[in-house]
Design an enzyme around this catalytic site. Structure first.
Site, PDB file in Angstrom:
ATOM      1  N   ARG A 179       2.279   1.157   4.170  1.00  0.00           N
ATOM      2  CA  ARG A 179       3.434   1.420   3.296  1.00  0.00           C
ATOM      3  C   ARG A 179       4.670   1.785   4.115  1.00  0.00           C
ATOM      4  NH1 ARG A 179       0.022  -0.592   1.151  1.00  0.00           N
ATOM      5  NH2 ARG A 179      -1.012  -0.144  -0.822  1.00  0.00           N
ATOM      6  N   SER A 262       2.088   3.717  -8.174  1.00  0.00           N
ATOM      7  CA  SER A 262       1.493   4.790  -7.371  1.00  0.00           C
ATOM      8  C   SER A 262       2.598   5.720  -6.882  1.00  0.00           C
ATOM      9  CB  SER A 262       0.739   4.197  -6.179  1.00  0.00           C
ATOM     10  OG  SER A 262      -0.304   3.364  -6.623  1.00  0.00           O
ATOM     11  N   GLU A 358       5.814   8.432  -2.673  1.00  0.00           N
ATOM     12  CA  GLU A 358       6.074   7.037  -2.317  1.00  0.00           C
ATOM     13  C   GLU A 358       7.452   6.549  -2.750  1.00  0.00           C
ATOM     14  OE1 GLU A 358       3.867   2.807  -3.251  1.00  0.00           O
ATOM     15  OE2 GLU A 358       2.653   4.477  -2.487  1.00  0.00           O
TER      16      GLU A 358
END
Length: 362
Positions: A179, A262, A358
Site C-alpha cells: 500500500r 478498508s 489508510e
C-alpha cells in the site's frame, strides 16, 4: 489562499469557487473547497501552473474520492482541489511476453479492469471492483487476493508542477511496497506536486490464475482448477466474477452506505513479535512476508477489540467487516477522526499494535 476570494481575481472558466464536496467522496462527508477544477485535459494542469493565484494555492489531487477523508478542521479546504478526469484507454503494443495497455488517470478502475477482460487480456482480474481511478491505483499500490497493481504496472506519466514537464516513471522508479509508492513516500499524494496523467500496464500473455486466497478458491469450487488453464480470457472473467461476488458480500456499497473501503492498513511486525502474539492470542491470522516479516489482519484485531458493528456517533465499523469504517448519515471529518482514534487506542491497548489509517486527508 484566503477563505474569501477576492472578486477581482480572474480564474479560468473551468475553475469554480466554494464547491460542496459531499458528492466527490465515497464517505459522503460534507466539506467545501475554496477552489475546484475538473482536469479533463493535460493542458489544464499547465493553465494552473501559469496562473499566479492558482500556482501558489495549496493543492490536493482527487481521483474517485474512495480513499480520502475530506473536510478537516471547519470542513473547509482552503485551496485548490483538482479532480482528475483524464480519459482514454488503448492497446499500444505487444511482444511475445505481454500486451501493453495505456489508460488515462481519470478512468474508472473497475470499468478499466472489466474492459481489459472483455478484450481477452487477463491479468487484472483479482483487482476487480476496487473503487477509484486508474491514476490513484499506483499511488496507493492497490491490491487484493494476492495481486498488487505494482505487479502489473509497466510505467506511468505524471505532470511535474515545479518544472512544468511530464515525467516518466518505470515500475522500479515507483518504489512499490505494501500500500505504498514513491508518490506517498515523497508526500506528492498530499501536496499535488506530481500528478499522474496516464498509466501503462503490462498484461502477461502466459497467464496463470492466482488463487492463493481460500475465499477465492471456495468461490470457484464448482470449477475444476485444472480448467482454469484452458481458456485464459474466459477463466480470468470467472475469477473476476468471483472477486466481485466476494467483495459485494463483504463490503458495503458506498452508494447505499457511505464508506472508504478498508480504513486501516494491515500491520506488519517482525518475526519475534509475531511469535509472541501467536502465543498470547491463539488463532490470530498471520501471513509471512518475503522479507521474513509478518502481516497481521487489521480486521481481526479490530473485531477482537470489540469494534465490529459498533458505532461512535454517526460513524461506526461495518457489521460484516470490521476493517471498514462507515458513515450512517450526517458525519463530518471530526467524527471519523474520533472513531479512528478510539479504535486504534483499543487495539493498541489489547495487542500492543499501532494501526495506520489508510485514507488520506488534504
Amino acid at each position: 489562499m484566503p477563505a474569501a476570494l477576492s472578486s477581482t481575481i480572474m480564474f479560468p472558466d473551468w475553475i469554480r469557487t466554494g464547491v460542496e464536496l459531499a458528492g466527490f467522496n465515497t464517505l459522503a462527508l460534507s466539506a467545501r473547497a475554496a477552489l475546484f477544477g475538473r482536469v479533463d485535459s493535460a493542458s489544464r494542469l499547465a493553465e494552473v501552473r501559469a496562473h499566479h493565484t492558482l500556482r501558489d494555492a495549496r493543492r490536493f489531487v482527487l481521483g474517485g474520492g474512495s480513499n480520502v477523508v475530506l473536510g478537516g478542521g471547519a470542513g473547509e479546504f482552503d485551496g485548490l482541489l483538482l479532480q482528475i478526469a483524464l480519459r482514454g484507454r488503448e492497446l499500444i503494443g505487444e511482444d511475445d511476453e505481454a500486451r501493453y495497455v495505456r489508460a488515462g488517470a481519470g478512468e474508472s478502475w473497475p470499468e478499466f479492469v472489466d474492459w481489459t477482460l472483455a478484450q481477452g487480456w487477463p491479468g487484472l482480474e483479482n483487482l476487480a471492483l476496487i473503487p477509484g481511478t486508474v491514476g490513484a491505483a499506483p499511488i496507493q499500490n492497490i491490491g487484493a487476493y494476492g495481486v498488487e497493481v505494482g505487479d502489473r504496472l509497466h510505467s506511468l506519466a505524471a505532470y511535474d508542477f515545479a518544472s512544468g514537464e511530464t515525467r516518466h516513471f518505470t515500475r522500479a522508479d515507483c518504489r512499490f511496497a505494501y500500500r505504498d509508492s514513491v508518490f506517498k513516500q515523497a508526500g506528492w499524494h498530499r501536496d499535488g506536486r506530481i500528478v499522474v496523467t496516464e498509466v501503462i500496464f503490462r498484461l502477461p500473455k502466459r497467464w496463470q490464475p492466482l488463487l492463493d486466497y481460500a475465499g477465492l478458491r471456495e468461490e470457484l469450487a464448482q470449477c475444476a482448477e485444472r480448467a482454469l488453464r484452458d481458456d485464459a480470457a474466459g477463466d480470468a472473467r470467472k475469477i473476476a466474477a468471483a472477486v466481485v461476488a466476494l467483495r459485494r458480500r463483504k463490503l458495503p456499497d458506498p452508494a447505499t452506505l457511505p464508506n472508504a473501503g478498508s480504513f486501516f492498513h494491515n500491520p506488519i511486525v517482525d518475526a519475534l513479535q509475531a511469535r509472541r502474539l501467536a502465543s498470547d492470542f491463539p488463532g490470530m491470522p498471520q501471513h509471512l512476508q518475503a522479507d521474513g516479516s509478518v502481516k497481521l489482519a487489521a480486521g481481526w484485531l479490530i473485531e477482537r477489540a470489540g469494534w465490529k458493528g459498533r458505532r461512535l456517533g454517526p460513524v461506526g465499523m461495518y457489521e460484516k467487516q470490521a476493517l471498514v469504517l462507515v458513515n450512517h448519515g450526517g458525519a463530518c471529518a471530526a467524527d471519523v477522526a474520533a472513531l479512528a482514534a478510539a479504535v486504534s487506542a483499543d487495539v493498541r491497548r489489547q495487542f500492543g499494535i499501532t494501526l495506520c489509517v489508510e485514507p488520506v486527508a488534504p
